[in-house]
Design a protein around this motif. Structure first.
Motif, mmCIF file in Angstrom:
data_model
loop_
_atom_site.group_PDB
_atom_site.id
_atom_site.type_symbol
_atom_site.label_atom_id
_atom_site.label_comp_id
_atom_site.label_asym_id
_atom_site.label_seq_id
_atom_site.Cartn_x
_atom_site.Cartn_y
_atom_site.Cartn_z
ATOM 1 N N THR A 1 16.324 4.832 -9.259
ATOM 2 C CA THR A 1 17.004 5.886 -9.801
ATOM 3 C C THR A 1 16.332 6.851 -10.562
ATOM 4 N N GLU A 2 15.138 6.294 -11.465
ATOM 5 C CA GLU A 2 14.597 6.864 -12.643
ATOM 6 C C GLU A 2 12.921 6.055 -12.486
ATOM 7 N N ALA A 3 12.097 7.077 -12.870
ATOM 8 C CA ALA A 3 10.551 6.653 -12.990
ATOM 9 C C ALA A 3 10.246 7.273 -14.249
ATOM 10 N N VAL B 1 8.855 11.219 -6.620
ATOM 11 C CA VAL B 1 8.426 9.894 -7.213
ATOM 12 C C VAL B 1 7.684 9.004 -6.282
ATOM 13 N N ASP B 2 6.274 8.799 -6.579
ATOM 14 C CA ASP B 2 5.280 8.248 -5.663
ATOM 15 C C ASP B 2 5.460 6.600 -5.980
ATOM 16 N N ARG C 1 0.784 -1.327 -0.002
ATOM 17 C CA ARG C 1 -0.177 -0.153 -0.103
ATOM 18 C C ARG C 1 0.664 1.406 -0.085
ATOM 19 N N ASP C 2 1.886 1.378 0.640
ATOM 20 C CA ASP C 2 2.702 2.465 0.889
ATOM 21 C C ASP C 2 4.025 2.409 0.107
ATOM 22 N N GLY C 3 4.412 1.429 -0.454
ATOM 23 C CA GLY C 3 5.545 1.488 -1.214
ATOM 24 C C GLY C 3 6.003 0.263 -1.788
ATOM 25 N N LEU C 4 7.488 -0.019 -1.610
ATOM 26 C CA LEU C 4 8.226 -1.205 -2.252
ATOM 27 C C LEU C 4 9.120 -1.674 -1.233
ATOM 28 N N VAL C 5 9.276 -3.053 -1.093
ATOM 29 C CA VAL C 5 10.396 -3.610 -0.367
ATOM 30 C C VAL C 5 11.079 -4.522 -1.289
#
Length: 194
Positions: free
Chosen positions: A136-138, A95-96, A73-77
């Motif tokens: 590093t980039e989206a 960057v979301d 829900r809140d990000g990436l691991v």
């Protein structure tokens, strides 16, 4: 064959599945907030990594056997499969990294579908550094799905992303449509990643 979670792991709900290069199957259990796994000769799933996150949604194995990623829900691991530890992924300011419906691995990039505040989905590949610990980039892919579309499902073959989306159809479109049954359109699209 059919593989089930051991009784002591119940309750479980399988949300996503991925396979490492060596053939280890990883399964995301969103109820238990954990990643389960088994090797090809195993008969039952075993807990591999416990997740300290809310709302896990998707799982992607990297290009090696040591690392996988989970969207929540809140990000990436980032999961270290050898040590069975999870660590948050950081990204550039602005960057979301939240609200991904699914993620898939492609050449040091997590290709994903992100749900926007209005319910639409957009594709935002996230380039990772060589350690896989930081975005590093989206980049926004010029393809999106409107709000109200059903869930999407995706896979990558070579350098192509194939995704399937469902949406309710107008019942008047089919003359032999049985009353009381929902009609669902299924659309498969391809996006070239390179």
């Amino acid at each position: 064959g059919v593989f089930e979670a051991a009784t002591d792991l119940q309750p479980v709900r399988f949300a996503d599945v991925t396979v490492t290069p060596s053939g280890t199957v990883l399964v995301l259990d969103d109820v238990g907030r954990r990643v389960l796994g088994f090797r090809s000769k195993a008969r039952t799933l075993a807990e591999m990594v416990r997740l300290e996150v809310e709302g896990p949604t998707s799982l992607a194995a990297s290009g090696d056997d040591q690392v996988a990623y989970v969207a929540h829900r809140d990000g990436l691991v980032r999961l270290d499969l050898a040590t069975r530890k999870a660590a948050a992924i950081a990204g550039p300011d602005g960057v979301d990294l939240a609200h991904f419906e699914w993620i898939r691995w492609h050449r040091y990039t997590l290709v994903d579908a992100q749900v926007t505040p209005n319910g639409a989905r957009r594709f935002v590949p996230l380039r990772l550094n060589r350690t896989g610990r930081r975005v590093t980039e989206a980049t926004l892919i010029d393809a999106s799905l409107p709000a109200g579309s059903g869930p999407t499902f995706a896979t990558i073959a070579g350098d192509d992303l194939y995704y399937l989306v469902t949406r309710s159809a107008e019942s008047g479109l089919l003359p032999d449509h049985a009353p009381g049954r929902e009609i669902v359109d299924v659309l498969v699209q391809r996006i070239r990643l390179r």
